[in-house]
Motif scaffolding. Sequence first.
Motif, PDB file in Angstrom:
ATOM      1  N   ALA A 129       0.828  -1.211   0.000  1.00  0.00           N
ATOM      2  CA  ALA A 129       0.000   0.000   0.000  1.00  0.00           C
ATOM      3  C   ALA A 129       0.858   1.255   0.000  1.00  0.00           C
ATOM      4  CB  ALA A 129      -0.935  -0.005   1.207  1.00  0.00           C
ATOM      5  N   LEU A 130       1.965   1.219   0.710  1.00  0.00           N
ATOM      6  CA  LEU A 130       2.881   2.362   0.733  1.00  0.00           C
ATOM      7  C   LEU A 130       3.503   2.598  -0.635  1.00  0.00           C
ATOM      8  CD1 LEU A 130       4.772   1.738   4.089  1.00  0.00           C
ATOM      9  CD2 LEU A 130       3.568   3.854   3.513  1.00  0.00           C
ATOM     10  N   LEU A 131       3.928   1.528  -1.280  1.00  0.00           N
ATOM     11  CA  LEU A 131       4.652   1.655  -2.542  1.00  0.00           C
ATOM     12  C   LEU A 131       3.723   1.910  -3.723  1.00  0.00           C
ATOM     13  CD1 LEU A 131       7.312  -1.158  -2.016  1.00  0.00           C
ATOM     14  CD2 LEU A 131       7.583   1.306  -1.706  1.00  0.00           C
ATOM     15  N   SER A 132       2.466   1.506  -3.588  1.00  0.00           N
ATOM     16  CA  SER A 132       1.532   1.730  -4.695  1.00  0.00           C
ATOM     17  C   SER A 132       0.881   3.113  -4.633  1.00  0.00           C
ATOM     18  CB  SER A 132       0.440   0.658  -4.690  1.00  0.00           C
ATOM     19  OG  SER A 132      -0.350   0.744  -3.515  1.00  0.00           O
ATOM     20  N   ALA A 133       1.080   3.837  -3.536  1.00  0.00           N
ATOM     21  CA  ALA A 133       0.464   5.156  -3.384  1.00  0.00           C
ATOM     22  C   ALA A 133       1.179   6.234  -4.191  1.00  0.00           C
ATOM     23  CB  ALA A 133       0.425   5.551  -1.914  1.00  0.00           C
ATOM     24  N   GLY A 134       2.316   5.890  -4.760  1.00  0.00           N
ATOM     25  CA  GLY A 134       3.086   6.852  -5.549  1.00  0.00           C
ATOM     26  C   GLY A 134       4.551   6.481  -5.508  1.00  0.00           C
ATOM     27  N   PRO A 135       5.362   7.120  -6.338  1.00  0.00           N
ATOM     28  CA  PRO A 135       6.791   6.807  -6.346  1.00  0.00           C
ATOM     29  C   PRO A 135       7.402   7.001  -4.959  1.00  0.00           C
ATOM     30  CG  PRO A 135       6.210   8.245  -8.182  1.00  0.00           C
ATOM     31  CD  PRO A 135       5.015   8.193  -7.295  1.00  0.00           C
ATOM     32  N   TRP A 136       8.208   6.025  -4.558  1.00  0.00           N
ATOM     33  CA  TRP A 136       8.850   6.144  -3.246  1.00  0.00           C
ATOM     34  C   TRP A 136       9.944   7.219  -3.332  1.00  0.00           C
ATOM     35  CZ3 TRP A 136       7.189   5.044   1.261  1.00  0.00           C
ATOM     36  CH2 TRP A 136       8.052   5.087   2.358  1.00  0.00           C
ATOM     37  N   PRO A 137      10.038   8.088  -2.328  1.00  0.00           N
ATOM     38  CA  PRO A 137      11.031   9.173  -2.382  1.00  0.00           C
ATOM     39  C   PRO A 137      12.450   8.624  -2.543  1.00  0.00           C
ATOM     40  CG  PRO A 137       9.485   9.523  -0.582  1.00  0.00           C
ATOM     41  CD  PRO A 137       9.220   8.150  -1.103  1.00  0.00           C
ATOM     42  N   PRO A 138      13.195   9.111  -3.497  1.00  0.00           N
ATOM     43  CA  PRO A 138      14.564   8.606  -3.715  1.00  0.00           C
ATOM     44  C   PRO A 138      15.425   8.776  -2.475  1.00  0.00           C
ATOM     45  CG  PRO A 138      13.853  10.017  -5.529  1.00  0.00           C
ATOM     46  CD  PRO A 138      12.825  10.166  -4.449  1.00  0.00           C
ATOM     47  N   GLY A 139      16.194   7.737  -2.173  1.00  0.00           N
ATOM     48  CA  GLY A 139      17.143   7.810  -1.068  1.00  0.00           C
ATOM     49  C   GLY A 139      16.549   7.631   0.307  1.00  0.00           C
ATOM     50  N   VAL A 140      15.233   7.409   0.404  1.00  0.00           N
ATOM     51  CA  VAL A 140      14.595   7.268   1.719  1.00  0.00           C
ATOM     52  C   VAL A 140      14.550   5.784   2.099  1.00  0.00           C
ATOM     53  CG1 VAL A 140      12.470   7.570   3.040  1.00  0.00           C
ATOM     54  CG2 VAL A 140      13.234   9.357   1.468  1.00  0.00           C
ATOM     55  N   LEU A 141      15.035   5.464   3.280  1.00  0.00           N
ATOM     56  CA  LEU A 141      15.018   4.093   3.779  1.00  0.00           C
ATOM     57  C   LEU A 141      13.597   3.705   4.180  1.00  0.00           C
ATOM     58  CD1 LEU A 141      16.538   1.523   4.813  1.00  0.00           C
ATOM     59  CD2 LEU A 141      16.721   2.703   7.024  1.00  0.00           C
ATOM     60  N   THR A 155      15.181  -5.732   8.263  1.00  0.00           N
ATOM     61  CA  THR A 155      13.813  -5.596   7.731  1.00  0.00           C
ATOM     62  C   THR A 155      13.718  -4.460   6.716  1.00  0.00           C
ATOM     63  OG1 THR A 155      13.207  -4.196   9.619  1.00  0.00           O
ATOM     64  CG2 THR A 155      12.729  -6.552   9.802  1.00  0.00           C
ATOM     65  N   ALA A 156      14.859  -4.058   6.151  1.00  0.00           N
ATOM     66  CA  ALA A 156      14.829  -3.036   5.100  1.00  0.00           C
ATOM     67  C   ALA A 156      14.137  -3.589   3.860  1.00  0.00           C
ATOM     68  CB  ALA A 156      16.246  -2.592   4.756  1.00  0.00           C
ATOM     69  N   VAL A 157      13.366  -2.741   3.192  1.00  0.00           N
ATOM     70  CA  VAL A 157      12.602  -3.135   2.007  1.00  0.00           C
ATOM     71  C   VAL A 157      13.336  -2.679   0.754  1.00  0.00           C
ATOM     72  CG1 VAL A 157      10.434  -2.794   0.755  1.00  0.00           C
ATOM     73  CG2 VAL A 157      10.424  -2.995   3.265  1.00  0.00           C
ATOM     74  N   ASP A 158      13.487  -3.586  -0.191  1.00  0.00           N
ATOM     75  CA  ASP A 158      13.990  -3.238  -1.512  1.00  0.00           C
ATOM     76  C   ASP A 158      12.803  -2.696  -2.287  1.00  0.00           C
ATOM     77  OD1 ASP A 158      14.720  -3.240  -4.222  1.00  0.00           O
ATOM     78  OD2 ASP A 158      16.125  -4.895  -3.945  1.00  0.00           O
ATOM     79  N   VAL A 159      12.718  -1.372  -2.407  1.00  0.00           N
ATOM     80  CA  VAL A 159      11.515  -0.775  -3.004  1.00  0.00           C
ATOM     81  C   VAL A 159      11.363  -1.150  -4.478  1.00  0.00           C
ATOM     82  CG1 VAL A 159      11.468   1.117  -1.341  1.00  0.00           C
ATOM     83  CG2 VAL A 159      12.713   1.402  -3.478  1.00  0.00           C
ATOM     84  N   GLY A 160      12.443  -1.524  -5.128  1.00  0.00           N
ATOM     85  CA  GLY A 160      12.347  -1.974  -6.510  1.00  0.00           C
ATOM     86  C   GLY A 160      11.630  -3.302  -6.640  1.00  0.00           C
ATOM     87  N   ARG A 161      11.870  -4.206  -5.698  1.00  0.00           N
ATOM     88  CA  ARG A 161      11.205  -5.510  -5.706  1.00  0.00           C
ATOM     89  C   ARG A 161       9.863  -5.458  -5.002  1.00  0.00           C
ATOM     90  NH1 ARG A 161      15.559  -9.997  -3.900  1.00  0.00           N
ATOM     91  NH2 ARG A 161      15.135  -8.966  -1.927  1.00  0.00           N
ATOM     92  N   GLY A 162       9.731  -4.551  -4.036  1.00  0.00           N
ATOM     93  CA  GLY A 162       8.463  -4.420  -3.328  1.00  0.00           C
ATOM     94  C   GLY A 162       8.397  -5.166  -2.027  1.00  0.00           C
ATOM     95  N   TYR A 163       9.529  -5.713  -1.547  1.00  0.00           N
ATOM     96  CA  TYR A 163       9.547  -6.416  -0.264  1.00  0.00           C
ATOM     97  C   TYR A 163      10.992  -6.499   0.237  1.00  0.00           C
ATOM     98  CZ  TYR A 163      10.761 -10.389  -3.272  1.00  0.00           C
ATOM     99  OH  TYR A 163      11.352 -11.213  -4.195  1.00  0.00           O
TER     100      TYR A 163
END
Length: 316
Positions: A79-91, A308-316
């Motif tokens: 839900a976080l990642l589908s709400a819009g582009p994730w801010p670059p560089g943000v963990l 528990t860091a998320v790879d935003v490119g993969r989505g998990y």
Amino acid sequence: MRENIPPPGLLAQARLLAAPAVGASVVRGLEEITGHPVEQGFPGTPPEEPFICVGATLPQTLRDGPLVWFHSVNAGTDALLSAGPWPPGVLLTRTVGRMGERIAQYVLAWVLADCQSVPEFAAQHARAEWRRLPSELVSGQTAVIYGTGRIGSAVACLLRACGIRTVGVGRGSRAAPAGFDRVVGAGDDAGPLASARWVVSTLPLTPATAGFFGADRFAGMGGATFINVGRGATVDMRALEAGLHSGAVGGAVLDVLPEEPAAPGDRGWRLPRTVITSHSAGITADADILTDFAACWEALAAGRVPGTAVDVGRGY
């Protein structure tokens, strides 16, 4: 992912914001862990100084500010990642805590209920009917578990302890993580699916997993019970319905659905041999949030990537 790690000096200076829905015990714990005061509530405009957020959702206004780290109180981040582009560089980190244990117990409970005819006995009781039903042993049977991460591995460990053969389906064939007898790639799952007694999905929702369980996979099951504890939108519900009617799918336990909560008129309630539960297999506890946030804080202070860091490119 290492380029997203905020330096310890920046963490020490950053403001700490918590969503309005974050409980008081979590707020107190965050203050103890960080030594920072927590500002409860998300402002309408982003702070000018670097800041950290803890919550379930991230408003667009805060995405445009000097955010350095967002810790999700949930395990799923779709839900976080589908709400819009994730801010670059943000963990982005997430909360898993003891969710794997909770979900594993949920799966085992339904596996045992399946073998002991619990739904059928409950229905007989409602009719005041006395009729003996045979039981089935779990030992020696096969469970195919989609997703070989922390949650899938916890499910596999508990099922394997009962003598169930566990086959994991991951992104590629590789050494089997804890709990799995073997792991195959998603393109090599036809054989395991055909011989499975239970098919368990712990998949996250990503562009690659949307509608993953479709007509081919359900048709390829040899009467297995399908248990979904991942995300509802990974399942084509029409294909599941067809599989249940044909008998290729012996039954289904769905803790998640594409649309939640399910309305009284939802087709899912009318699926044969199916039980729907209310997205409750792995409810996150406050202690889970604090445990995982503390682990992230410690890792970042040491310059390490949190577990528990998320790879935003993969989505998990």
